[in-house]
Design a protein around this motif. Structure first.
Motif, short mmCIF file in Angstrom:
data_model
loop_
_atom_site.label_atom_id
_atom_site.label_comp_id
_atom_site.label_asym_id
_atom_site.label_seq_id
_atom_site.Cartn_x
_atom_site.Cartn_y
_atom_site.Cartn_z
N LYS A 37 22.18 -7.76 4.28
CA LYS A 37 20.91 -7.83 3.57
C LYS A 37 20.26 -6.44 3.51
CE LYS A 37 16.61 -10.35 3.40
NZ LYS A 37 15.75 -11.32 4.03
N GLY A 38 19.90 -6.02 2.31
CA GLY A 38 19.24 -4.73 2.14
C GLY A 38 20.20 -3.55 2.10
N GLN A 39 21.50 -3.80 2.16
CA GLN A 39 22.47 -2.71 2.22
C GLN A 39 22.45 -1.87 0.93
OE1 GLN A 39 26.50 -4.01 2.87
NE2 GLN A 39 26.82 -2.35 4.32
N GLU A 40 22.37 -2.53 -0.23
CA GLU A 40 22.35 -1.81 -1.50
C GLU A 40 21.09 -0.95 -1.61
OE1 GLU A 40 24.81 -1.46 -3.72
OE2 GLU A 40 25.92 -2.54 -2.18
N ASP A 41 19.95 -1.52 -1.23
CA ASP A 41 18.70 -0.77 -1.25
C ASP A 41 18.80 0.45 -0.34
OD1 ASP A 41 15.86 -0.39 -1.92
OD2 ASP A 41 15.54 -0.87 0.19
N GLY B 282 9.89 5.54 -2.54
CA GLY B 282 8.86 4.59 -2.13
C GLY B 282 7.48 5.09 -2.52
N ILE B 283 6.48 4.53 -1.91
CA ILE B 283 5.09 4.92 -2.14
C ILE B 283 4.81 6.16 -1.29
CG2 ILE B 283 2.69 4.18 -1.92
CD1 ILE B 283 3.78 1.27 -2.11
N PRO B 284 4.20 7.21 -1.83
CA PRO B 284 3.93 8.41 -1.04
C PRO B 284 3.11 8.09 0.21
CG PRO B 284 3.47 8.82 -3.35
CD PRO B 284 3.74 7.35 -3.22
N THR B 285 3.46 8.74 1.30
CA THR B 285 2.78 8.47 2.57
C THR B 285 1.40 9.08 2.64
OG1 THR B 285 3.69 10.45 3.61
CG2 THR B 285 4.98 8.41 3.80
N GLY B 286 1.18 10.17 1.90
CA GLY B 286 -0.08 10.89 2.01
C GLY B 286 -0.05 11.93 3.11
N GLY C 252 9.18 7.91 1.64
CA GLY C 252 7.91 7.22 1.40
C GLY C 252 7.88 5.83 2.02
N TRP C 253 6.74 5.16 1.85
CA TRP C 253 6.60 3.78 2.32
C TRP C 253 7.43 2.89 1.42
CZ3 TRP C 253 4.46 4.33 6.79
CH2 TRP C 253 3.35 5.15 6.99
N GLN C 254 8.19 2.00 2.00
CA GLN C 254 9.05 1.11 1.22
C GLN C 254 8.36 -0.22 0.96
OE1 GLN C 254 11.78 2.55 -0.09
NE2 GLN C 254 10.73 4.23 0.94
N LYS C 255 8.49 -0.70 -0.27
CA LYS C 255 7.87 -1.97 -0.64
C LYS C 255 8.45 -3.09 0.22
CE LYS C 255 7.02 -0.70 -5.39
NZ LYS C 255 7.28 -1.00 -6.79
N GLY C 256 7.56 -3.98 0.65
CA GLY C 256 7.98 -5.13 1.43
C GLY C 256 8.13 -4.88 2.91
N ASN C 257 7.99 -3.64 3.34
CA ASN C 257 8.11 -3.33 4.76
C ASN C 257 6.75 -3.33 5.43
OD1 ASN C 257 10.83 -3.02 4.45
ND2 ASN C 257 10.85 -0.81 4.69
N LEU C 258 6.76 -3.54 6.72
CA LEU C 258 5.56 -3.52 7.53
C LEU C 258 5.62 -2.29 8.42
CD1 LEU C 258 3.01 -4.93 8.68
CD2 LEU C 258 4.54 -6.09 10.29
N PRO D 83 -1.90 -5.87 -5.45
CA PRO D 83 -1.93 -4.44 -5.10
C PRO D 83 -0.52 -3.90 -4.88
CG PRO D 83 -2.45 -5.75 -3.18
CD PRO D 83 -2.33 -6.71 -4.34
N GLY D 84 -0.36 -2.60 -5.06
CA GLY D 84 0.92 -1.97 -4.81
C GLY D 84 1.13 -1.65 -3.34
N LEU D 85 0.06 -1.66 -2.57
CA LEU D 85 0.11 -1.34 -1.15
C LEU D 85 -1.05 -2.04 -0.46
CD1 LEU D 85 1.29 0.53 1.16
CD2 LEU D 85 -0.44 2.20 0.46
N ILE D 86 -0.79 -2.63 0.69
CA ILE D 86 -1.85 -3.28 1.48
C ILE D 86 -1.92 -2.57 2.82
CG2 ILE D 86 -2.64 -5.39 2.61
CD1 ILE D 86 -0.99 -6.96 0.53
#
Length: 170
Positions: free
Chosen positions: A4-8, A23-27, A38-44, A154-157
Motif C-alpha cells: 500500500k502506497g508503494q507507487e506513491d 506535496g504541500i510546501p512546509t513553510g 513537502g507535506w503529503q496529502k492524507g498524512n498526519l 480545505p487543502g490542508l488542516i
C-alpha cells in the motif's frame, strides 16, 4: 507483503530526485521542501516541543505557505482568540513582527498593506484561509473538524494545540 502506497512512494522519490516538490510546501524553506518533498496529502504530522518555542507561529507559517501554493488551509487555533490569530496571520503575510501588530505599533499604511497582501495572495491563488479558534461558536471535536473538512474542502488542516480539542460532545 507491504504494498500500500508503494507507487506513491516511488513517484515522490523520483520527483524529489529531480528537485521537485510533490506535496504541500512546509513553510520552513526551500531546502526543507526539497529534502522532504513537502507535506503529503492524507498524512498526519505532529509538531511538538516545549512551550514558547514557536509551534503556533510555524503552524501559521505552514498554513500561509500552503495558501501561497494554491491550497486553502483550515487552521484551528485552539489556544487563542480570533483577533490574536488574525494578527499572527497578518504578521506572517507581511513578514513583520507579531508583537508590533498586536500592540498596535503599525501605522495605518502598514496595517492596510498587511491586509492587502493577504487578499492579494488569496486572489492570485484563488484560495481562502479558514481560521477557527477556541472562542468560536462551537467547541472543536474530531467530529466537528470532520464536518468542516467535508464542508469547506480545505487543502490542508492544521490543529494547533491538539490537547485542547474536546473528545466528547459536551
Amino acid at each position: 507483503k507491504f504494498t500500500k502506497g508503494q507507487e506513491d512512494f516511488k513517484e515522490r522519490k523520483e520527483a524529489q530526485s529531480r528537485g521537485g516538490l510533490v506535496g504541500i510546501p512546509t513553510g520552513f524553506g526551500r531546502e526543507m521542501d526539497e529534502f522532504t518533498g513537502g507535506w503529503q496529502k492524507g498524512n498526519l504530522y505532529a509538531l511538538v516541543g516545549i512551550t514558547g518555542i514557536g509551534k503556533s507561529f510555524l503552524s501559521m507559517l505552514t498554513a500561509f505557505s500552503a495558501m501561497r501554493s494554491g491550497y486553502s488551509p483550515l487552521l484551528i487555533a485552539l489556544e487563542g482568540n480570533v483577533i490574536r490569530e488574525y494578527f499572527r496571520l497578518l504578521s506572517v503575510a507581511n513578514e513583520t513582527n507579531n508583537l508590533n501588530l498586536h500592540r498596535g505599533r503599525l501605522n495605518d499604511d502598514e496595517y492596510f498593506w498587511s491586509e492587502k497582501r493577504l487578499r492579494d495572495v488569496a486572489n492570485e491563488t484563488k484560495t481562502k484561509f479558514y481560521l477557527g479558534t477556541f472562542g468560536d461558536r462551537e467547541f472543536y471535536t474530531p467530529k466537528t473538524v470532520r464536518y468542516h473538512a467535508q464542508r469547506l474542502k480545505p487543502g490542508l488542516i492544521i490543529v494547533d494545540y491538539l490537547t485542547l480539542m474536546s473528545a466528547n460532545e459536551r
